[in-house]
Scaffold this motif. Structure first.
Motif, PDB file in Angstrom:
ATOM      1  N   GLU A   1       0.837  -1.205   0.000  1.00 22.23           N
ATOM      2  CA  GLU A   1       0.000   0.000   0.000  1.00 22.23           C
ATOM      3  C   GLU A   1       0.873   1.257   0.000  1.00 22.23           C
ATOM      4  O   GLU A   1       0.645   2.194  -0.779  1.00 22.23           O
ATOM      5  CB  GLU A   1      -0.875  -0.064   1.262  1.00 22.23           C
ATOM      6  CG  GLU A   1      -1.890   1.015   1.422  1.00 22.23           C
ATOM      7  CD  GLU A   1      -2.490   0.934   2.849  1.00 22.23           C
ATOM      8  OE1 GLU A   1      -2.896  -0.179   3.264  1.00 22.23           O
ATOM      9  OE2 GLU A   1      -2.514   1.977   3.534  1.00 22.23           O
ATOM     10  N   VAL A   2       1.900   1.273   0.850  1.00 23.15           N
ATOM     11  CA  VAL A   2       2.802   2.429   0.899  1.00 23.15           C
ATOM     12  C   VAL A   2       3.488   2.605  -0.455  1.00 23.15           C
ATOM     13  O   VAL A   2       3.581   3.721  -0.978  1.00 23.15           O
ATOM     14  CB  VAL A   2       3.855   2.257   2.030  1.00 23.15           C
ATOM     15  CG1 VAL A   2       4.943   3.328   1.927  1.00 23.15           C
ATOM     16  CG2 VAL A   2       3.182   2.317   3.392  1.00 23.15           C
TER      17      VAL A   2
ATOM     18  N   GLU B   1       1.945   6.855  -6.726  1.00 24.82           N
ATOM     19  CA  GLU B   1       0.969   7.907  -7.067  1.00 24.82           C
ATOM     20  C   GLU B   1       1.564   9.292  -6.855  1.00 24.82           C
ATOM     21  O   GLU B   1       1.384  10.195  -7.680  1.00 24.82           O
ATOM     22  CB  GLU B   1      -0.309   7.733  -6.225  1.00 24.82           C
ATOM     23  CG  GLU B   1      -1.167   6.572  -6.723  1.00 24.82           C
ATOM     24  CD  GLU B   1      -2.146   6.046  -5.656  1.00 24.82           C
ATOM     25  OE1 GLU B   1      -2.337   6.734  -4.622  1.00 24.82           O
ATOM     26  OE2 GLU B   1      -2.680   4.936  -5.863  1.00 24.82           O
ATOM     27  N   LEU B   2       2.304   9.441  -5.757  1.00 25.69           N
ATOM     28  CA  LEU B   2       2.977  10.731  -5.508  1.00 25.69           C
ATOM     29  C   LEU B   2       3.965  11.039  -6.622  1.00 25.69           C
ATOM     30  O   LEU B   2       4.136  12.193  -7.018  1.00 25.69           O
ATOM     31  CB  LEU B   2       3.734  10.688  -4.182  1.00 25.69           C
ATOM     32  CG  LEU B   2       2.945  10.971  -2.904  1.00 25.69           C
ATOM     33  CD1 LEU B   2       3.846  10.782  -1.684  1.00 25.69           C
ATOM     34  CD2 LEU B   2       2.409  12.398  -2.928  1.00 25.69           C
TER      35      LEU B   2
ATOM     36  N   ARG C   1       3.535  13.419   3.842  1.00 25.29           N
ATOM     37  CA  ARG C   1       2.324  12.618   3.667  1.00 25.29           C
ATOM     38  C   ARG C   1       2.106  11.655   4.849  1.00 25.29           C
ATOM     39  O   ARG C   1       1.006  11.464   5.325  1.00 25.29           O
ATOM     40  CB  ARG C   1       2.439  11.853   2.341  1.00 25.29           C
ATOM     41  CG  ARG C   1       1.474  10.715   2.140  1.00 25.29           C
ATOM     42  CD  ARG C   1       0.059  11.193   1.873  1.00 25.29           C
ATOM     43  NE  ARG C   1      -0.034  12.094   0.742  1.00 25.29           N
ATOM     44  CZ  ARG C   1      -0.443  11.733  -0.477  1.00 25.29           C
ATOM     45  NH1 ARG C   1      -0.797  10.489  -0.711  1.00 25.29           N
ATOM     46  NH2 ARG C   1      -0.500  12.616  -1.434  1.00 25.29           N
ATOM     47  N   TYR C   2       3.220  11.071   5.341  1.00 23.50           N
ATOM     48  CA  TYR C   2       3.064  10.046   6.381  1.00 23.50           C
ATOM     49  C   TYR C   2       3.406  10.539   7.777  1.00 23.50           C
ATOM     50  O   TYR C   2       3.327   9.778   8.732  1.00 23.50           O
ATOM     51  CB  TYR C   2       3.950   8.831   6.059  1.00 23.50           C
ATOM     52  CG  TYR C   2       3.468   8.071   4.852  1.00 23.50           C
ATOM     53  CD1 TYR C   2       2.381   7.211   4.953  1.00 23.50           C
ATOM     54  CD2 TYR C   2       4.095   8.215   3.629  1.00 23.50           C
ATOM     55  CE1 TYR C   2       1.924   6.513   3.851  1.00 23.50           C
ATOM     56  CE2 TYR C   2       3.656   7.527   2.518  1.00 23.50           C
ATOM     57  CZ  TYR C   2       2.564   6.674   2.639  1.00 23.50           C
ATOM     58  OH  TYR C   2       2.126   5.992   1.557  1.00 23.50           O
TER      59      TYR C   2
ATOM     60  N   ARG D   1       2.429   1.692  -3.410  1.00 23.75           N
ATOM     61  CA  ARG D   1       1.453   2.220  -4.375  1.00 23.75           C
ATOM     62  C   ARG D   1       1.294   3.721  -4.222  1.00 23.75           C
ATOM     63  O   ARG D   1       1.286   4.471  -5.201  1.00 23.75           O
ATOM     64  CB  ARG D   1       0.074   1.571  -4.136  1.00 23.75           C
ATOM     65  CG  ARG D   1      -0.146   0.341  -4.944  1.00 23.75           C
ATOM     66  CD  ARG D   1      -1.610  -0.097  -4.837  1.00 23.75           C
ATOM     67  NE  ARG D   1      -1.701  -1.511  -5.171  1.00 23.75           N
ATOM     68  CZ  ARG D   1      -1.598  -1.984  -6.400  1.00 23.75           C
ATOM     69  NH1 ARG D   1      -1.440  -1.160  -7.416  1.00 23.75           N
ATOM     70  NH2 ARG D   1      -1.661  -3.288  -6.629  1.00 23.75           N
ATOM     71  N   GLU D   2       1.191   4.149  -2.955  1.00 23.75           N
ATOM     72  CA  GLU D   2       1.012   5.581  -2.700  1.00 23.75           C
ATOM     73  C   GLU D   2       2.242   6.384  -3.140  1.00 23.75           C
ATOM     74  O   GLU D   2       2.114   7.488  -3.663  1.00 23.75           O
ATOM     75  CB  GLU D   2       0.692   5.824  -1.223  1.00 23.75           C
ATOM     76  CG  GLU D   2      -0.737   5.402  -0.895  1.00 23.75           C
ATOM     77  CD  GLU D   2      -1.029   5.339   0.604  1.00 23.75           C
ATOM     78  OE1 GLU D   2      -2.165   5.007   0.946  1.00 23.75           O
ATOM     79  OE2 GLU D   2      -0.109   5.608   1.413  1.00 23.75           O
TER      80      GLU D   2
END
Ligand code: ATP
Ligand code: MG
Length: 438
Positions: free
Chosen positions: A20-21, A27-28, A73-74, A23-24
């Protein structure tokens, strides 16, 4: 052009949260117009069916700016190393990610750190050490999971081969000599024949001498941290690499015997002191140095610029543990207090080496006495304390001073030897001592 293959399944082998990380992050990357990839060891390990959570991400573009974006973001912790165009992130759940700008490296001087300029993924993969470490998986959504393998990394994984990307590789960076041996040992791979040839050529020059102490030390400890360090040491000896620690360092038959029984000594330690961790690679280094004299040991300590902790341990590698061995293996009775005084300041790593030296002896009885005495020390005597303290001595009317320590030391000896048990035993003992002059 790069061989590419769409293998989304590869990344899916990672834990869901990590996918998931990633993938994100992809996207970034799209938002910023950057191509982003996971690279290096993690790709290799995925292809081998192993999971590593040591994530290296490479960005075609400004890696540090991108790392800041991901950190925001995180809410991740961020350390930036401008000079190397890299950043390290630690996500709140502990996941670590290194982010770097894809780069080209040029080696102005062999064995020195390279000059770094931003470049394409292709360049970035080409500057890497071995084909199996020179693969990337893209993270941008449209190509998520796409494998980039321009140098035949998958072929070499199948062939179980360590292969450099170009002929000057070991000259550019002689740490790769150690890295090649390390990966070969870890995966049970062989050096591809021209790579072996180049490695042997580079090992025969003085290149390794140019490496800084901490870099050489790091490589050696990493190498000795792989499984079956005994075989690793054999490779180092065969390639005559011990000369870079000290020209007079020899791997003697006795040294070999100590190395051979080290796994048993480590197992013994784990049973005795499960909650006190020792440093396995360091102890292998000590075993390698176990027959060296004090001058060679000191010079190795300086060459590798060892930390204080490591220097202390290595100082025990030679005759200092031999002396302990001599006392502790003997059949003559040795009083517990004497053992305590001998061992009180010995680092744990040196005790493990001492056990290995004992086990390498041909006399089993001597080894038994040694381990029995060490066991008694580790499990009981090391923690022994007197009931009376300095305060109590004051109340007994004694004046604080150097004599205090002498009295308390003697009192502890008496306790260890079983001559005092209760508090009144201790008081009587102190009385007797102060009545005696000196
Ligand atoms: P490990 O599992 O031991 O961490 P790794 O392959 O991840 O193995 P690292 O030392 O963490 O190795 O380095 C990450 C990647 O950086 C490597 O896979 C390789 O592509 C590249 N690399 C590291 N050191 C060198 C070097 N000395 N020369 C060229 N490339 C290197
Ligand atoms: Mg790594």
């Amino acid at each position: 052009m790069a061989k590419q293959a769409h293998q989304p399944a590869l990344l899916q082998r990672l834990p869901d949260r990590v996918v998931e990380v990633l993938r994100e992050i992809g996207e970034l990357g799209d938002e910023r117009g950057f191509q982003v990839y996971v690279v290096g060891g993690v790709v290799r390990d995925l292809l081998l069916g192993q999971i590593t959570l040591d994530l290296d991400v490479a960005v075609e573009g400004d890696g540090i700016a991108f790392a800041r974006l991901v950190a925001d973001r995180y809410g991740a912790g961020l350390a930036v190393f401008e000079r190397f165009a890299t950043a390290r992130l630690i996500l709140p759940d502990g996941l670590k990610i290194d982010i770097a700008t894809t780069r080209r490296e040029s080696y102005v001087k062999p064995a020195a750190l390279p000059a770094v300029t931003p470049a394409s993924l292709q360049d970035d993969l080409y500057r890497r050490d071995f084909t199996i470490n020179a693969m990337a998986i893209q993270l941008n959504p449209a190509a998520f999971g796409q494998l980039h393998d321009p140098h035949g990394g998958q072929r070499d994984l199948r062939a179980k081969a360590i292969r450099v990307l170009h002929e000057e590789s070991f000259v550019d960076d002689p740490t790769r000599i150690f890295r090649a041996i390390r990966f070969a040992r870890r995966f049970g791979f062989s050096l591809e024949s021209s790579t072996r040839h180049r490695l042997e050529e580079a090992a025969a020059t003085k290149l390794i001498q140019e490496l800084s102490g901490p870099r050489l030390c790091n490589e050696i400890l990493l190498l000795l941290g792989e499984r079956d360090a005994r075989k690793t040491i054999k490779s180092l000896v065969r390639l005559k690499l011990l000369r870079f620690l000290h020209p007079r360092l020899r791997y003697t038959k006795n040294g070999e015997r100590v190395v051979a029984v080290l796994p048993r000594a480590l197992a013994w330690w784990k049973k005795q002191s499960p909650d006190r961790m020792v440093e396995r690679p360091l102890i292998y280094l000590m075993a390698l140095l176990s027959q060296a004299g004090p001058v060679v040991l000191q010079s190795v300590i300086e060459r590798l610029r060892l930390s204080t902790r490591h220097s202390k341990a290595v100082q025990w590698a030679g005759h200092k543990t031999n002396r302990l061995l001599h006392v502790l293996k003997q059949s003559k009775n040795v009083r517990p207090a004497e053992i305590y005084r001998l061992l009180a300041d010995v680092p744990d790593d040196a005790i493990v080496l001492l056990v290995a030296k004992g086990l390498s002896l041909r006399t089993e009885a001597g080894a038994d006495r040694l381990t029995r005495r060490l066991s008694q020390f580790l499990k009981h005597d090391r923690r022994a304390t007197t009931i009376l303290k300095g305060e109590d001595l004051k109340q007994l009317g004694l004046k604080p001073g150097p004599r205090f320590k002498t009295i308390l030391d003697r009192l502890l000896d008496a306790r260890l030897n079983g001559n005092v048990r209760t508090e009144s035993d201790e008081r009587a003992f102190v009385h007797r001592m102060v009545q005696k002059p000196g």
